[in-house]
Write a protein that holds these residues in place. Structure first.
Motif, PDB file in Angstrom:
ATOM      1  N   LEU A  26       0.831  -1.203   0.000  1.00  0.00           N
ATOM      2  CA  LEU A  26       0.000   0.000   0.000  1.00  0.00           C
ATOM      3  C   LEU A  26       0.867   1.255   0.000  1.00  0.00           C
ATOM      4  O   LEU A  26       2.001   1.238   0.493  1.00  0.00           O
ATOM      5  N   PRO A  27       0.353   2.359  -0.522  1.00  0.00           N
ATOM      6  CA  PRO A  27       1.136   3.607  -0.529  1.00  0.00           C
ATOM      7  C   PRO A  27       1.310   4.162   0.886  1.00  0.00           C
ATOM      8  O   PRO A  27       0.758   3.624   1.854  1.00  0.00           O
ATOM      9  N   ASP A  28       2.061   5.245   1.002  1.00  0.00           N
ATOM     10  CA  ASP A  28       2.326   5.826   2.322  1.00  0.00           C
ATOM     11  C   ASP A  28       1.062   6.385   2.968  1.00  0.00           C
ATOM     12  O   ASP A  28       0.947   6.423   4.197  1.00  0.00           O
ATOM     13  N   ARG A  29       0.103   6.825   2.153  1.00  0.00           N
ATOM     14  CA  ARG A  29      -1.152   7.387   2.661  1.00  0.00           C
ATOM     15  C   ARG A  29      -2.318   6.659   1.998  1.00  0.00           C
ATOM     16  O   ARG A  29      -2.338   6.477   0.783  1.00  0.00           O
ATOM     17  N   PHE A  30      -3.272   6.252   2.796  1.00  0.00           N
ATOM     18  CA  PHE A  30      -4.437   5.535   2.259  1.00  0.00           C
ATOM     19  C   PHE A  30      -5.533   5.523   3.318  1.00  0.00           C
ATOM     20  O   PHE A  30      -5.337   5.970   4.459  1.00  0.00           O
ATOM     21  N   VAL A  31      -6.692   5.007   2.938  1.00  0.00           N
ATOM     22  CA  VAL A  31      -7.825   4.873   3.844  1.00  0.00           C
ATOM     23  C   VAL A  31      -8.279   3.422   3.840  1.00  0.00           C
ATOM     24  O   VAL A  31      -8.421   2.807   2.777  1.00  0.00           O
ATOM     25  N   LEU A  32      -8.484   2.869   5.020  1.00  0.00           N
ATOM     26  CA  LEU A  32      -9.077   1.545   5.157  1.00  0.00           C
ATOM     27  C   LEU A  32     -10.540   1.718   5.549  1.00  0.00           C
ATOM     28  O   LEU A  32     -10.859   2.495   6.449  1.00  0.00           O
ATOM     29  N   LYS A  33     -11.420   0.993   4.865  1.00  0.00           N
ATOM     30  CA  LYS A  33     -12.854   1.101   5.131  1.00  0.00           C
ATOM     31  C   LYS A  33     -13.451  -0.287   5.307  1.00  0.00           C
ATOM     32  O   LYS A  33     -13.111  -1.215   4.574  1.00  0.00           O
ATOM     33  N   ALA A  34     -14.373  -0.393   6.262  1.00  0.00           N
ATOM     34  CA  ALA A  34     -15.247  -1.560   6.292  1.00  0.00           C
ATOM     35  C   ALA A  34     -16.398  -1.278   5.329  1.00  0.00           C
ATOM     36  O   ALA A  34     -16.917  -0.172   5.279  1.00  0.00           O
ATOM     37  N   ASN A  35     -16.788  -2.286   4.576  1.00  0.00           N
ATOM     38  CA  ASN A  35     -17.831  -2.090   3.565  1.00  0.00           C
ATOM     39  C   ASN A  35     -19.232  -2.116   4.150  1.00  0.00           C
ATOM     40  O   ASN A  35     -20.200  -1.838   3.457  1.00  0.00           O
ATOM     41  N   ASN A  36     -19.359  -2.458   5.449  1.00  0.00           N
ATOM     42  CA  ASN A  36     -20.661  -2.846   5.986  1.00  0.00           C
ATOM     43  C   ASN A  36     -21.221  -1.874   7.019  1.00  0.00           C
ATOM     44  O   ASN A  36     -21.894  -2.280   7.966  1.00  0.00           O
ATOM     45  N   ASN A  46     -22.359  -6.513  13.569  1.00  0.00           N
ATOM     46  CA  ASN A  46     -23.342  -6.233  12.534  1.00  0.00           C
ATOM     47  C   ASN A  46     -23.894  -4.823  12.698  1.00  0.00           C
ATOM     48  O   ASN A  46     -24.601  -4.531  13.661  1.00  0.00           O
ATOM     49  N   TYR A  47     -23.588  -3.964  11.737  1.00  0.00           N
ATOM     50  CA  TYR A  47     -24.020  -2.558  11.789  1.00  0.00           C
ATOM     51  C   TYR A  47     -25.545  -2.437  11.762  1.00  0.00           C
ATOM     52  O   TYR A  47     -26.094  -1.403  12.152  1.00  0.00           O
ATOM     53  N   MET A  48     -26.226  -3.472  11.323  1.00  0.00           N
ATOM     54  CA  MET A  48     -27.688  -3.446  11.274  1.00  0.00           C
ATOM     55  C   MET A  48     -28.293  -3.042  12.610  1.00  0.00           C
ATOM     56  O   MET A  48     -29.319  -2.352  12.673  1.00  0.00           O
ATOM     57  N   PHE A  49     -27.652  -3.455  13.718  1.00  0.00           N
ATOM     58  CA  PHE A  49     -28.230  -3.213  15.031  1.00  0.00           C
ATOM     59  C   PHE A  49     -28.004  -1.795  15.557  1.00  0.00           C
ATOM     60  O   PHE A  49     -28.522  -1.446  16.615  1.00  0.00           O
ATOM     61  N   GLN A  50     -27.227  -0.980  14.820  1.00  0.00           N
ATOM     62  CA  GLN A  50     -27.009   0.409  15.245  1.00  0.00           C
ATOM     63  C   GLN A  50     -28.330   1.184  15.259  1.00  0.00           C
ATOM     64  O   GLN A  50     -28.691   1.817  16.239  1.00  0.00           O
ATOM     65  N   HIS A  51     -29.034   1.163  14.103  1.00  0.00           N
ATOM     66  CA  HIS A  51     -30.328   1.842  13.998  1.00  0.00           C
ATOM     67  C   HIS A  51     -31.375   0.929  13.363  1.00  0.00           C
ATOM     68  O   HIS A  51     -32.403   1.411  12.895  1.00  0.00           O
ATOM     69  N   GLU A  85     -31.244  -0.676  10.524  1.00  0.00           N
ATOM     70  CA  GLU A  85     -31.315  -0.576   9.066  1.00  0.00           C
ATOM     71  C   GLU A  85     -31.074  -1.983   8.524  1.00  0.00           C
ATOM     72  O   GLU A  85     -29.942  -2.429   8.378  1.00  0.00           O
ATOM     73  N   MET A  86     -32.172  -2.672   8.224  1.00  0.00           N
ATOM     74  CA  MET A  86     -32.129  -4.118   8.047  1.00  0.00           C
ATOM     75  C   MET A  86     -31.253  -4.566   6.875  1.00  0.00           C
ATOM     76  O   MET A  86     -30.692  -5.659   6.892  1.00  0.00           O
ATOM     77  N   HIS A  87     -31.131  -3.730   5.842  1.00  0.00           N
ATOM     78  CA  HIS A  87     -30.374  -4.160   4.660  1.00  0.00           C
ATOM     79  C   HIS A  87     -28.892  -4.352   4.966  1.00  0.00           C
ATOM     80  O   HIS A  87     -28.203  -5.082   4.252  1.00  0.00           O
ATOM     81  N   TYR A  88     -28.375  -3.712   6.037  1.00  0.00           N
ATOM     82  CA  TYR A  88     -26.973  -3.937   6.384  1.00  0.00           C
ATOM     83  C   TYR A  88     -26.723  -5.377   6.830  1.00  0.00           C
ATOM     84  O   TYR A  88     -25.602  -5.877   6.745  1.00  0.00           O
ATOM     85  N   GLY A  89     -27.752  -6.048   7.287  1.00  0.00           N
ATOM     86  CA  GLY A  89     -27.594  -7.431   7.719  1.00  0.00           C
ATOM     87  C   GLY A  89     -27.321  -8.389   6.584  1.00  0.00           C
ATOM     88  O   GLY A  89     -26.882  -9.527   6.809  1.00  0.00           O
ATOM     89  N   ASP A  90     -27.564  -7.962   5.345  1.00  0.00           N
ATOM     90  CA  ASP A  90     -27.354  -8.824   4.175  1.00  0.00           C
ATOM     91  C   ASP A  90     -25.998  -8.600   3.509  1.00  0.00           C
ATOM     92  O   ASP A  90     -25.726  -9.179   2.461  1.00  0.00           O
ATOM     93  N   ILE A  91     -25.159  -7.761   4.100  1.00  0.00           N
ATOM     94  CA  ILE A  91     -23.861  -7.448   3.499  1.00  0.00           C
ATOM     95  C   ILE A  91     -22.791  -8.404   4.029  1.00  0.00           C
ATOM     96  O   ILE A  91     -22.644  -8.556   5.241  1.00  0.00           O
ATOM     97  N   LYS A  92     -22.044  -9.017   3.120  1.00  0.00           N
ATOM     98  CA  LYS A  92     -20.904  -9.844   3.515  1.00  0.00           C
ATOM     99  C   LYS A  92     -19.721  -8.924   3.815  1.00  0.00           C
ATOM    100  O   LYS A  92     -19.251  -8.199   2.941  1.00  0.00           O
ATOM    101  N   PRO A  93     -19.213  -8.914   5.052  1.00  0.00           N
ATOM    102  CA  PRO A  93     -18.196  -7.931   5.428  1.00  0.00           C
ATOM    103  C   PRO A  93     -16.871  -8.122   4.682  1.00  0.00           C
ATOM    104  O   PRO A  93     -16.441  -9.249   4.408  1.00  0.00           O
ATOM    105  N   CYS A  94     -16.233  -7.021   4.358  1.00  0.00           N
ATOM    106  CA  CYS A  94     -14.871  -7.037   3.820  1.00  0.00           C
ATOM    107  C   CYS A  94     -14.218  -5.697   4.116  1.00  0.00           C
ATOM    108  O   CYS A  94     -14.859  -4.759   4.617  1.00  0.00           O
ATOM    109  N   ILE A  95     -12.929  -5.598   3.809  1.00  0.00           N
ATOM    110  CA  ILE A  95     -12.134  -4.382   4.052  1.00  0.00           C
ATOM    111  C   ILE A  95     -11.649  -3.858   2.710  1.00  0.00           C
ATOM    112  O   ILE A  95     -11.166  -4.635   1.870  1.00  0.00           O
ATOM    113  N   ILE A  96     -11.752  -2.551   2.530  1.00  0.00           N
ATOM    114  CA  ILE A  96     -11.326  -1.906   1.293  1.00  0.00           C
ATOM    115  C   ILE A  96     -10.213  -0.922   1.613  1.00  0.00           C
ATOM    116  O   ILE A  96     -10.250  -0.243   2.641  1.00  0.00           O
ATOM    117  N   ALA A  97      -9.229  -0.850   0.721  1.00  0.00           N
ATOM    118  CA  ALA A  97      -8.216   0.213   0.802  1.00  0.00           C
ATOM    119  C   ALA A  97      -8.404   1.137  -0.393  1.00  0.00           C
ATOM    120  O   ALA A  97      -8.462   0.679  -1.538  1.00  0.00           O
TER     121      ALA A  97
END
Length: 259
Positions: free
Chosen positions: A74-84, A114-119, A121-133
């Motif tokens: 990875l480069p010296d500067r980047f962002v890591l994100k959870a997709n879910n 599972n982010y679904m339980f935050q508020h 938002e039921m559709h978040y429960g159908d997301i397969k988690p992964c990490i993005i750079a």
């Protein structure tokens, strides 16, 4: 949760306000496209097919578990994100000073919660988690505006212009599509100072029409970069999970009528 926030019961039978309708939809609308577009990884492909890859941030990789990440590539500067979920971002401004074990622990927590339980938002429960750079966007919160376009029945209606997104001093104001300042905000304090009209406002609105087609309500987010790029941010169906107040309050009903 609704009663805690608004001090009154939720109107399930005939929801009237924006927040009521958002919460009604969480329990009653089941649309596979919501999960696809809330997935920050899969949404990239969907958007690229419709408006082109040039409107996406640069992409460095995707992994199912943080232990799989080869940070040397990875480069010296980047962002890591959870997709879910929302707010699940790690900004790396200098890789040499990165606390790798702490980063992996935080990513693992996001992968297993599972982010679904935050508020509910039921559709978040159908997301397969992964990490993005992805690329680190220089000066994002400090100098750039977020342009979040509220769309109703396939048409952009209001542009939520946010200054200093996710910072303590963040303020925001809505504009109409002709860039006339509106007297209300949602969640963030009202920004009383007019923001400059985006140079690519018309292009932003035309691209938004392509993306919001066939949805009764969705929010489409954009960034105007100093290098001239117009970058897609995300598509959101339930802003704040329908758990924030409008200022003035009457706009809760006004925007609810648009749904």
């Amino acid at each position: 949760m609704f009663v805690e926030e608004f001090g009154k019961p939720m109107n399930w039978e005939t929801p009237q306000t924006y927040n009521e309708k958002i919460n009604w939809e969480k329990m009653n609308i089941h649309d596979d496209r919501r999960a696809l577009l809330a997935d920050k990884n899969l949404a990239r492909t969907w958007v690229a097919e419709r408006i082109g890859e040039e409107h996406l941030t640069r992409h460095y990789g995707v992994w199912e578990r943080p232990e799989e990440i080869d940070f040397d590539t990875l480069p010296d500067r980047f962002v890591l994100k959870a997709n879910n979920g929302s707010g699940r971002n790690i900004l790396v401004t200098d890789k040499k000073n990165m606390d790798v074990p702490k980063t992996i622990a935080e990513l693992n927590y996001w992968m297993d919660s599972n982010y679904m339980f935050q508020h509910f938002e039921m559709h978040y429960g159908d997301i397969k988690p992964c990490i993005i750079a992805e690329e680190y966007l220089e000066g994002m919160a400090e100098t750039l505006y977020d342009y979040n376009i509220y769309c109703f029945h396939g048409e952009p209606k209001y542009i939520w212009c946010i200054k200093g997104s996710h910072r303590p001093e963040c303020t925001a104001t809505f504009y109409d599509t002709d860039w006339n300042m509106q007297p209300f905000s949602y969640g963030y304090p009202l920004d009383i100072y007019p923001a400059p009209r985006p140079e690519k406002l018309e292009e932003m609105l035309e691209l938004t029409k392509v993306l919001c087609k066939d949805f009764n309500h969705v929010r489409v987010d954009w960034f105007m970069m100093p290098d001239g790029r117009l970058l897609f941010g995300e598509m959101t169906f339930q802003t704040w999970g329908g758990m924030m107040r409008f200022t003035p309050e009457k706009y809760d009903k006004i925007l609810g009528d648009l749904i």
